[in-house]
Design an enzyme around this catalytic site. Structure first.
Site, mmCIF file in Angstrom:
data_model
loop_
_atom_site.group_PDB
_atom_site.id
_atom_site.type_symbol
_atom_site.label_atom_id
_atom_site.label_comp_id
_atom_site.label_asym_id
_atom_site.label_seq_id
_atom_site.Cartn_x
_atom_site.Cartn_y
_atom_site.Cartn_z
ATOM 1 N N ASP A 195 -6.837 1.973 2.507
ATOM 2 C CA ASP A 195 -6.143 0.692 2.728
ATOM 3 C C ASP A 195 -6.662 -0.054 3.956
ATOM 4 O O ASP A 195 -6.208 -1.166 4.241
ATOM 5 C CB ASP A 195 -4.633 0.936 2.884
ATOM 6 N N ARG B 41 8.484 7.915 -0.971
ATOM 7 C CA ARG B 41 8.683 9.316 -1.384
ATOM 8 C C ARG B 41 10.018 9.856 -0.895
ATOM 9 O O ARG B 41 10.655 10.670 -1.579
ATOM 10 C CB ARG B 41 7.520 10.171 -0.876
ATOM 11 N N GLY C 177 2.246 -0.993 -6.303
ATOM 12 C CA GLY C 177 1.582 -0.022 -7.173
ATOM 13 C C GLY C 177 2.167 1.367 -6.984
ATOM 14 O O GLY C 177 2.332 2.129 -7.941
HETATM 15 C C1 S3P Z 1 -0.730 5.192 -1.858
HETATM 16 C C2 S3P Z 1 -1.968 5.579 -2.300
HETATM 17 C C3 S3P Z 1 -3.159 4.711 -2.270
HETATM 18 C C4 S3P Z 1 -2.967 3.491 -1.374
HETATM 19 C C5 S3P Z 1 -1.614 2.869 -1.539
HETATM 20 C C6 S3P Z 1 -0.500 3.865 -1.251
HETATM 21 C C7 S3P Z 1 0.379 6.147 -1.964
HETATM 22 O O1 S3P Z 1 -3.433 4.269 -3.580
HETATM 23 O O2 S3P Z 1 -3.968 2.544 -1.615
HETATM 24 O O3 S3P Z 1 -1.465 1.761 -0.662
HETATM 25 O O4 S3P Z 1 1.435 5.920 -1.327
HETATM 26 O O5 S3P Z 1 0.230 7.142 -2.679
HETATM 27 P P1 S3P Z 1 -4.327 5.181 -4.589
HETATM 28 O O6 S3P Z 1 -3.726 6.495 -4.578
HETATM 29 O O7 S3P Z 1 -4.243 4.539 -5.932
HETATM 30 O O8 S3P Z 1 -5.708 5.127 -4.008
#
Ligand code: S3P
Length: 442
Positions: free
Chosen positions: A321, A27, A95
């Site tokens: 996590d 971020r 992700g």
């Molecule tokens: C994250 C949100 C989580 C987490 C990921 C990091 C983030 O995923 O599992 O490791 O930085 O916003 P989700 O928001 O899909 O649950």
């Protein structure tokens, strides 16, 4: 593929700094890129996932430099100021990088193509594309909404009010980031609060963001589009999700005592602390303070006799996590531990629910996967002596290496490369504290 073997040890000890928070690092780079002027970031996590975000932003026309003293400078282009990339954006295993940047690009009027590794290319992206389409973004993807995905950002994005169907900070953040370059008020309603790093940092950079909390515990987060964000200084706290592996190692390896300095203690991230304390873990928190809008503190952890408990589904968003390493703690706890509400674990870097169940049961622990929950029954001892398949999942790799530190026989993991996506120094740091983690050919 580089395999590792982790063997039983007598104790771990040390006073350590864990690397910067992954969520906050992504971020900081993204908001730095969308601000006017220079953003200076101290303790940025230099892991593969975060470096994928930095490379993508450079591809979108942002200058990002690392100084000799280790600080990073991002020379922002302003809200809506990114330019069409000359090549595809490779998000690697991340992700967060993929979903947050898809949000940003949905309100930039040109085409951007996202690709990722085998794990990321299996993960669901419809969850971000559904709201971003409503805002005017156009998407073409592989079947079932998988990467590679091309986003054509809207020239005139429209604000929406969107209720999140899953508890996901990534989806929430994608919408808020798209809303940054959208005229009017974009709102996201979340029934269960998820990590709020985006909200805190958007406000810190000067965005007009408000949060309404309902009596039912829902949050409505609204952002007024097209503000001028101002470059800022950010100190990234230590990543609680990385610290979690060291905390559990110190609890389950006898005669251990570890001090962890400057750990992010955002209450929407620290469900594991509460859980481990309920299990009997001796964890002290001291020197609590705020840095860059985020709560931070130091921790001291000593080996403890743990007992099984029920961990309710309502706690999942604040420790999403941490289930692989919590399951390892449960394997060394006396009695039954019931982890509930784990459906989202199926769509992480691997199907973590199955990976935990299969790995623990191979290692001799009684475990049942009942729908979206895990029931772990233990006498407090683990046989070990097996090889675990890590399936491109850093947290499965680290969790089972920690299991090997206290199991009767060593644990081998088939592949350790993915650890670099979140915690590049993990092996060296653990070994400095007393672990025995070595390379092995299999
Ligand atoms: C994250 C949100 C989580 C987490 C990921 C990091 C983030 O995923 O599992 O490791 O930085 O916003 P989700 O928001 O899909 O649950």
């Amino acid at each position: 593929m580089s395999a590792l073997i982790s063997s039983l040890i007598g104790s771990i000890a040390g006073e350590i700094l864990v690397p910067g928070d992954k969520s906050i690092s992504h971020r900081a780079l993204i908001l730095g890129a969308l601000a006017i002027g220079k953003t200076q970031i101290t303790s940025l996590l230099e892991s593969d996932d975060v470096l994928a975000t930095a490379t993508a932003l450079r591809n979108l026309g942002v200058d990002i430099l690392k100084s000799d003293d280790g600080t990073w400078s991002v020379f922002g282009r302003g809200v809506g100021g990114l330019s069409e990339p000359e090549s595809v954006l490779d998000m690697g295993n991340s992700g967060t990088a993929a979903r947050l940047l898809m949000g940003v690009m949905a309100s930039h009027p040109f085409k951007t193509t996202f690709v990722g590794d085998k794990s990321l290319s299996m993960r669901p992206m419809e969850r971000v594309m559904i709201p971003l389409r409503q805002m005017g973004g156009q998407f073409s993807s592989r079947s079932e909404g998988r990467l590679p995905i091309t986003v054509t950002g809207s020239v005139t994005p429209v604000p929406i009010s969107y209720e999140l169907p899953v508890a996901s900070a990534q989806v929430k953040s994608a919408i808020l980031l798209a809303g940054l370059n959208t005229q009017g008020l974009t709102s996201v309603v979340e029934k269960e609060p998820t990590r709020d790093h985006s909200e805190r940092m958007l406000s810190y950079f000067g965005a007009n963001l408000s949060i309404e909390k309902s009596s039912k515990g829902e949050n409505k987060i609204s952002i007024l589009g097209q503000p001028e964000l101002t470059g800022n200084s950010i100190i990234v706290p230590g990543d609680f999700s990385s610290a979690a592996f060291i905390i559990v190692a110190a609890l389950i390896v006898p005669s251990s005592n570890v001090k962890l300095k400057s750990i992010g203690l955002n209450p929407l991230r620290t469900g594991l602390l509460k859980t481990l304390q309920e299990m009997g873990g001796e964890i002290k928190i001291y020197n609590e303070r705020f840095e860059g809008g985020e709560p931070v503190g130091d921790l001291e952890v000593s080996s403890s006799s743990l007992k099984g408990i029920v961990v309710p589904a309502s706690r999942a968003p604040s420790m999403i996590d941490e289930y692989p390493i919590l399951a390892v703690a449960a394997a060394f706890s006396l009695g039954e531990t019931h982890l509930q509400g784990l459906g989202e674990l199926r769509v992480k870097e691997s199907d973590r629910l199955s990976a935990i169940a299969e790995g623990l049961s191979l290692a001799g622990v009684k475990v049942s996967e009942i729908e979206d929950s895990l029931l772990i029954k233990s006498t407090g001892k683990v046989t070990g002596g097996v090889t675990i398949k890590t399936s491109l999942d850093h947290r499965i790799a680290m969790a089972f290496l920690v299991l090997g530190m206290a199991a009767e026989n060593p644990i081998i993991i088939d592949d350790s490369e993915m650890i670099d996506t979140s915690f590049p120094d993990f092996i060296a740091l653990m070994n400095r504290m007393g672990a025995s983690i070595k390379e092995i050919s299999i």
